[in-house]
Design a protein around this motif. Sequence first.
Motif, PDB file in Angstrom:
ATOM      1  N   ASP A 294       1.049  -1.345   6.079  1.00 38.31           N
ATOM      2  CA  ASP A 294       0.864  -2.799   6.125  1.00 38.31           C
ATOM      3  C   ASP A 294       1.336  -3.339   7.472  1.00 38.31           C
ATOM      4  O   ASP A 294       0.643  -4.120   8.126  1.00 38.31           O
TER       5      ASP A 294
ATOM      6  N   TYR B 123      -1.012  -2.323  10.460  1.00 35.59           N
ATOM      7  CA  TYR B 123      -2.206  -3.174  10.563  1.00 35.59           C
ATOM      8  C   TYR B 123      -1.852  -4.589  10.997  1.00 35.59           C
ATOM      9  O   TYR B 123      -2.632  -5.244  11.695  1.00 35.59           O
TER      10      TYR B 123
ATOM     11  N   LYS C  34      -8.898  -6.092   9.624  1.00 33.06           N
ATOM     12  CA  LYS C  34      -8.452  -6.991   8.545  1.00 33.06           C
ATOM     13  C   LYS C  34      -8.862  -6.441   7.171  1.00 33.06           C
ATOM     14  O   LYS C  34      -8.081  -6.486   6.219  1.00 33.06           O
ATOM     15  N   GLU C  35     -10.063  -5.900   7.087  1.00 33.51           N
ATOM     16  CA  GLU C  35     -10.540  -5.315   5.821  1.00 33.51           C
ATOM     17  C   GLU C  35      -9.639  -4.155   5.380  1.00 33.51           C
ATOM     18  O   GLU C  35      -9.244  -4.065   4.209  1.00 33.51           O
TER      19      GLU C  35
ATOM     20  N   TRP D 210      -6.572  -3.667   6.380  1.00 30.59           N
ATOM     21  CA  TRP D 210      -5.245  -4.239   6.142  1.00 30.59           C
ATOM     22  C   TRP D 210      -5.149  -4.812   4.724  1.00 30.59           C
ATOM     23  O   TRP D 210      -4.134  -4.642   4.055  1.00 30.59           O
ATOM     24  N   GLU D 211      -6.210  -5.471   4.280  1.00 28.87           N
ATOM     25  CA  GLU D 211      -6.201  -6.038   2.923  1.00 28.87           C
ATOM     26  C   GLU D 211      -6.017  -4.930   1.875  1.00 28.87           C
ATOM     27  O   GLU D 211      -5.300  -5.119   0.887  1.00 28.87           O
ATOM     28  N   GLN D 212      -6.655  -3.792   2.083  1.00 27.72           N
ATOM     29  CA  GLN D 212      -6.459  -2.670   1.154  1.00 27.72           C
ATOM     30  C   GLN D 212      -5.018  -2.177   1.194  1.00 27.72           C
ATOM     31  O   GLN D 212      -4.423  -1.879   0.156  1.00 27.72           O
ATOM     32  N   GLU D 213      -4.445  -2.113   2.394  1.00 28.50           N
ATOM     33  CA  GLU D 213      -3.052  -1.655   2.518  1.00 28.50           C
ATOM     34  C   GLU D 213      -2.095  -2.628   1.841  1.00 28.50           C
ATOM     35  O   GLU D 213      -1.099  -2.208   1.239  1.00 28.50           O
ATOM     36  N   LYS D 214      -2.382  -3.915   1.926  1.00 29.34           N
ATOM     37  CA  LYS D 214      -1.547  -4.901   1.228  1.00 29.34           C
ATOM     38  C   LYS D 214      -1.606  -4.661  -0.281  1.00 29.34           C
ATOM     39  O   LYS D 214      -0.580  -4.753  -0.972  1.00 29.34           O
ATOM     40  N   HIS D 215      -2.795  -4.361  -0.777  1.00 29.18           N
ATOM     41  CA  HIS D 215      -2.942  -4.062  -2.205  1.00 29.18           C
ATOM     42  C   HIS D 215      -2.155  -2.797  -2.564  1.00 29.18           C
ATOM     43  O   HIS D 215      -1.465  -2.754  -3.590  1.00 29.18           O
TER      44      HIS D 215
ATOM     45  N   ASN E  12       1.561  -3.710  -2.629  1.00 29.59           N
ATOM     46  CA  ASN E  12       1.905  -4.495  -3.826  1.00 29.59           C
ATOM     47  C   ASN E  12       1.927  -3.626  -5.080  1.00 29.59           C
ATOM     48  O   ASN E  12       2.789  -3.790  -5.944  1.00 29.59           O
TER      49      ASN E  12
ATOM     50  N   HIS F 187     -10.395   4.926   5.507  1.00 29.06           N
ATOM     51  CA  HIS F 187      -9.823   4.357   6.735  1.00 29.06           C
ATOM     52  C   HIS F 187      -9.871   5.390   7.861  1.00 29.06           C
ATOM     53  O   HIS F 187     -10.214   5.050   9.009  1.00 29.06           O
TER      54      HIS F 187
END
Length: 197
Positions: free
Chosen positions: A45, A48, A65-66, A68-73, A76, A161
């Motif tokens: 996270d 990215y 960004k795409e 990064w959004e997966q990494e945030k998920h 979490n 990725h």
Amino acid sequence: MSFKTCLRTLERLQTAQYSTVVRQKADEALATMIRVDHAGEFGADRIYAGQMAVLGNTKVGPKIKEMWEQEKHHRNTFENLIQEYRVRPTALLPFWNLAGFALGAGTALLGEKGAMACTVAVESVIVDHYNDQLRTLMNNPEVDPKVMQIIKQFRDEEQEHHDTGIKYGAEEAPFYEALSNIIKGGCKIAIELSKKF
């Protein structure tokens, strides 16, 4: 009580003790996996975030960004597993916060291909790491299938990725081989440190 009855009782007690020890070791192994995976997804996270800080307004920004959004998920999800399984997170999170952002921003300063070289190096280690975990979990008949499914899904997304990084020219980055080897080595050290601390 006969001698045979005593022996059977003793055997049952030994089997129960053995089962308890095996279960405790399996629980400890799962806790270590969750701690390390949480640390890794936390670090990803931050990597990215560093890349977006430098390349967010470039043509590769939406792809970063795409991912990064997966990494945030992923992060979490492992934060939820940390709480659900009552696992102590690594004490190194403040360091991974700074190191991850610095790695992401630093490689992004080499340009889009430098950022993608970082992605390829990190994700190749993570895919191997997740595959090792899956092999370990498959040998545990008491494993929570939910955890196994999460690791499989995230492994597949990390592979995507990696493949995206190759597609975006990672191998054309300046000093690709040296950069890749340094990042892979750092990731492997981070995994081992997060297991212990």
